[in-house]
Design a protein around this motif. Structure first.
Motif, PDB file in Angstrom:
ATOM      1  N   SER A   1      17.511  40.242 -24.518  1.00 51.05           N
ATOM      2  CA  SER A   1      18.538  41.241 -24.211  1.00 51.05           C
ATOM      3  C   SER A   1      19.890  40.541 -24.222  1.00 51.05           C
ATOM      4  CB  SER A   1      18.289  41.876 -22.841  1.00 51.05           C
ATOM      5  OG  SER A   1      18.521  40.925 -21.804  1.00 51.05           O
ATOM      6  N   ILE A   2      20.944  41.289 -23.954  1.00 56.06           N
ATOM      7  CA  ILE A   2      22.280  40.683 -23.922  1.00 56.06           C
ATOM      8  C   ILE A   2      22.399  39.654 -22.808  1.00 56.06           C
ATOM      9  CG2 ILE A   2      23.379  42.719 -24.912  1.00 56.06           C
ATOM     10  CD1 ILE A   2      24.514  43.337 -22.109  1.00 56.06           C
ATOM     11  N   TRP A   3      21.513  39.715 -21.826  1.00 56.92           N
ATOM     12  CA  TRP A   3      21.650  38.815 -20.677  1.00 56.92           C
ATOM     13  C   TRP A   3      21.267  37.385 -21.003  1.00 56.92           C
ATOM     14  CZ3 TRP A   3      24.835  41.495 -18.309  1.00 56.92           C
ATOM     15  CH2 TRP A   3      24.692  42.877 -18.162  1.00 56.92           C
ATOM     16  N   ARG A   4      20.735  37.117 -22.195  1.00 59.01           N
ATOM     17  CA  ARG A   4      20.508  35.738 -22.617  1.00 59.01           C
ATOM     18  C   ARG A   4      21.854  35.028 -22.832  1.00 59.01           C
ATOM     19  NH1 ARG A   4      16.572  35.944 -26.155  1.00 59.01           N
ATOM     20  NH2 ARG A   4      16.980  34.258 -27.628  1.00 59.01           N
ATOM     21  N   TYR A   5      22.938  35.816 -22.949  1.00 59.05           N
ATOM     22  CA  TYR A   5      24.282  35.255 -23.132  1.00 59.05           C
ATOM     23  C   TYR A   5      25.136  35.419 -21.871  1.00 59.05           C
ATOM     24  CZ  TYR A   5      22.547  36.329 -27.825  1.00 59.05           C
ATOM     25  OH  TYR A   5      21.769  36.452 -28.951  1.00 59.05           O
ATOM     26  N   ALA A   6      24.493  35.612 -20.718  1.00 58.97           N
ATOM     27  CA  ALA A   6      25.228  35.957 -19.495  1.00 58.97           C
ATOM     28  C   ALA A   6      26.264  34.914 -19.106  1.00 58.97           C
ATOM     29  CB  ALA A   6      24.251  36.178 -18.344  1.00 58.97           C
ATOM     30  N   ARG A   7      26.041  33.657 -19.489  1.00 60.48           N
ATOM     31  CA  ARG A   7      26.995  32.602 -19.091  1.00 60.48           C
ATOM     32  C   ARG A   7      28.374  32.842 -19.689  1.00 60.48           C
ATOM     33  NH1 ARG A   7      30.204  30.023 -17.487  1.00 60.48           N
ATOM     34  NH2 ARG A   7      30.248  27.931 -16.592  1.00 60.48           N
ATOM     35  N   LEU A   8      28.464  33.572 -20.780  1.00 63.09           N
ATOM     36  CA  LEU A   8      29.769  33.888 -21.368  1.00 63.09           C
ATOM     37  C   LEU A   8      30.065  35.382 -21.309  1.00 63.09           C
ATOM     38  CD1 LEU A   8      30.162  31.490 -24.422  1.00 63.09           C
ATOM     39  CD2 LEU A   8      31.070  31.277 -22.101  1.00 63.09           C
ATOM     40  N   LEU A   9      29.543  36.030 -20.265  1.00 59.73           N
ATOM     41  CA  LEU A   9      29.890  37.420 -19.995  1.00 59.73           C
ATOM     42  C   LEU A   9      30.487  37.509 -18.589  1.00 59.73           C
ATOM     43  CD1 LEU A   9      26.742  39.304 -21.373  1.00 59.73           C
ATOM     44  CD2 LEU A   9      29.003  39.119 -22.445  1.00 59.73           C
ATOM     45  N   PRO A  10      31.416  38.446 -18.376  1.00 56.88           N
ATOM     46  CA  PRO A  10      32.050  38.555 -17.059  1.00 56.88           C
ATOM     47  C   PRO A  10      31.183  39.355 -16.087  1.00 56.88           C
ATOM     48  CG  PRO A  10      33.017  40.165 -18.533  1.00 56.88           C
ATOM     49  CD  PRO A  10      32.017  39.375 -19.350  1.00 56.88           C
ATOM     50  N   VAL A  11      30.135  38.723 -15.593  1.00 57.27           N
ATOM     51  CA  VAL A  11      29.277  39.376 -14.607  1.00 57.27           C
ATOM     52  C   VAL A  11      29.383  38.624 -13.287  1.00 57.27           C
ATOM     53  CG1 VAL A  11      27.688  40.407 -16.255  1.00 57.27           C
ATOM     54  CG2 VAL A  11      27.290  38.075 -15.478  1.00 57.27           C
ATOM     55  N   PRO A  12      29.321  39.341 -12.173  1.00 58.05           N
ATOM     56  CA  PRO A  12      29.570  38.719 -10.865  1.00 58.05           C
ATOM     57  C   PRO A  12      28.521  37.688 -10.488  1.00 58.05           C
ATOM     58  CG  PRO A  12      29.682  41.126 -10.742  1.00 58.05           C
ATOM     59  CD  PRO A  12      29.107  40.792 -12.069  1.00 58.05           C
ATOM     60  N   GLU A  13      28.903  36.785  -9.624  1.00 61.60           N
ATOM     61  CA  GLU A  13      27.982  35.779  -9.112  1.00 61.60           C
ATOM     62  C   GLU A  13      26.833  36.464  -8.373  1.00 61.60           C
ATOM     63  OE1 GLU A  13      28.096  31.672  -6.445  1.00 61.60           O
ATOM     64  OE2 GLU A  13      29.910  32.868  -6.739  1.00 61.60           O
ATOM     65  N   GLY A  14      25.627  36.034  -8.685  1.00 66.49           N
ATOM     66  CA  GLY A  14      24.459  36.629  -8.051  1.00 66.49           C
ATOM     67  C   GLY A  14      23.930  37.867  -8.736  1.00 66.49           C
ATOM     68  N   PHE A  15      24.577  38.300  -9.794  1.00 75.97           N
ATOM     69  CA  PHE A  15      24.138  39.501 -10.513  1.00 75.97           C
ATOM     70  C   PHE A  15      22.763  39.278 -11.131  1.00 75.97           C
ATOM     71  CE2 PHE A  15      24.127  41.717 -14.735  1.00 75.97           C
ATOM     72  CZ  PHE A  15      23.935  42.998 -14.240  1.00 75.97           C
ATOM     73  N   GLN A  16      21.848  40.195 -10.884  1.00 75.72           N
ATOM     74  CA  GLN A  16      20.491  40.094 -11.413  1.00 75.72           C
ATOM     75  C   GLN A  16      20.193  41.322 -12.276  1.00 75.72           C
ATOM     76  OE1 GLN A  16      18.291  37.598 -11.167  1.00 75.72           O
ATOM     77  NE2 GLN A  16      19.736  36.343 -10.019  1.00 75.72           N
TER      78      GLN A  16
END
Length: 426
Positions: free
Chosen positions: A58-73
């Protein structure tokens, strides 16, 4: 896998002033749009091909370069849609190295808007919004309604009154409050800006827009990864507000900076409908400013007459040696049919625009046959079936009896084969 990403903040596109993280879309000093900027160096050694491969599909494999909050699951498997080798379409239009990035099957609402909404709503919860909304030409409305329902948020959706019935239904079914506005998208968007301020709601394409737009980068990440960690020579992208084409380029540049792909020139080609083509016109005229248009096209998902990222998109296209084209409503319908008949992909009107523009780019020699070219299909054809109304009325709709002789006779009539003559015996 660590899904948190705190090494980012908002910055003004013009004056470079930083704003931390907050629901804000424009610089209060110079009124320029804000964008998310990252500390890319902090991602070195963490955002790698190996770590990405270990992530979810899914897109979350790239989460390190997405603006998602700390602790977001995240628990919604959005994105990572197929990149299809389009051999049959290529033969028809003169391309030998053609691919289709097929977001017509993106989860959960069958358009690339699911990507951007996922990132926006992750921040909506962080900022404490209990009601979210959007101004939409259809696909965004569907996605906000669906994902808000899953997250337990209230949703208020504003759309032009003449939106396709399928997109209206695909918003209401999720329980969202939908309000039709007597006007085009630009009228709807202006009202949404006022509502977001007055009611303190999280409008994904207003006060959450910088975060929302970053979700589009995942299209670029996926293209590079699915090509074997290589960049294509060309990308053809439909343009409404102009953000998607810019974010794909941003994704490519981030991958180059981090050493995940080899640097190379990539040209970007924008696709619009002639009935709403302000960015295409600006590219062709070499203009720095966008001249707003009054939309008049069946491609309603692209019908933004005054695109917020239009000038930046046109400038980017020219800088990278690309081009923009626009096609008529008749060509749009033909593009829908051509993609379906050759590759088995049923796309909405925006995809018909992109397919028809791609064919023209090859016909005019702007793209060479052997160049690796990716065509971005952003939505599913089941949402815009009204565009094909009457196109298949000529098909014989007779019902035949369940007998082999009747089937044989019917098949002969379809193929214009004469019925066998009866011969008398004795």
């Amino acid at each position: 896998m660590n899904y948190s990403s705190t090494a980012y903040q908002l910055a003004c596109h013009e004056c470079a002033r930083r704003f931390g993280n907050q629901p804000l879309s424009a610089c209060p000093d110079c009124l320029a749009p804000l964008e998310v900027v990252y500390d890319l160096d902090s991602a070195r050694g963490i955002f790698t091909r190996e770590s990405i491969a270990r992530g979810p599909a899914s897109i979350w494999r790239y989460a390190r370069l997405l603006p998602v909050p700390e602790g977001f699951q995240p628990d919604l498997p959005v994105g990572f849609t197929p990149l299809v080798r389009a051999t049959n379409l290529g033969k028809r239009i003169g391309a030998s190295n053609l691919y289709v990035k097929n977001d017509a099957v993106c989860f959960p609402t069958l358009s690339f808007k699911d990507r951007v909404v996922s990132v926006a709503l992750a921040n909506a919860r962080k900022f404490g919004f209990t009601t979210v909304g959007c101004s939409s030409t259809g696909n965004l409305a569907n996605s906000v309604a669906a994902q808000a329902a899953r997250l337990g948020l209230k949703a208020c959706i504003l759309v032009p009154a003449d939106l396709e019935p399928a997109k209206i239904l695909n918003t209401l079914v999720y329980g969202a409050r939908l309000i039709r506005i007597d006007g085009n998208y630009d009228h709807v968007n202006r009202l949404s800006t006022l509502i977001a301020d007055e009611y303190n709601w999280g409008f994904v394409n207003v006060n959450l827009r910088p975060y929302y737009a970053e979700g589009s980068k995942t299209v670029g990440y996926e293209i590079a990864e699915q090509l074997g960690w290589r960049l294509p020579d060309n990308v053809v992208v439909p343009m409404a507000g102009g953000s998607l084409i810019r974010k794909i380029r941003k994704a490519f540049r981030e991958l180059v900076y981090l050493g995940l792909v080899e640097d190379k020139p990539v040209r970007f080609f924008g696709a619009q409908a002639t009935g709403c083509s302000p960015i295409s016109v600006a590219v062709k005229d070499g203009a720095e400013d966008i001249i707003p248009q009054r939309p008049n096209t069946i491609a309603r998902s692209l019908a933004i007459g005054n695109p917020s990222d239009g000038a930046a998109a046109a400038r980017m296209i020219r800088e990278d040696g690309g081009w923009a084209e626009d096609v008529s409503d008749v060509e749009i319908v033909s593009g829908i049919q051509e993609l379906a008949e050759t590759e088995g992909i049923f796309t909405e009107t925006a995809g018909g625009v992109t397919t028809a523009v791609t064919a023209r780019l090859y016909a005019h020699g702007r793209i060479a046959p052997q160049e690796a070219t990716v065509v971005c299909i952003t939505g599913n054809g089941l949402k815009t079936t009204d565009a094909l109304a009457g196109r298949y009325d000529h098909i014989d709709a007779r019902a035949i009896r369940p007998r082999l002789a009747d089937f044989d006779a019917y098949l002969r009539s379809l193929d214009h084969v004469p019925q066998p003559e009866l011969t008398a015996v004795g």
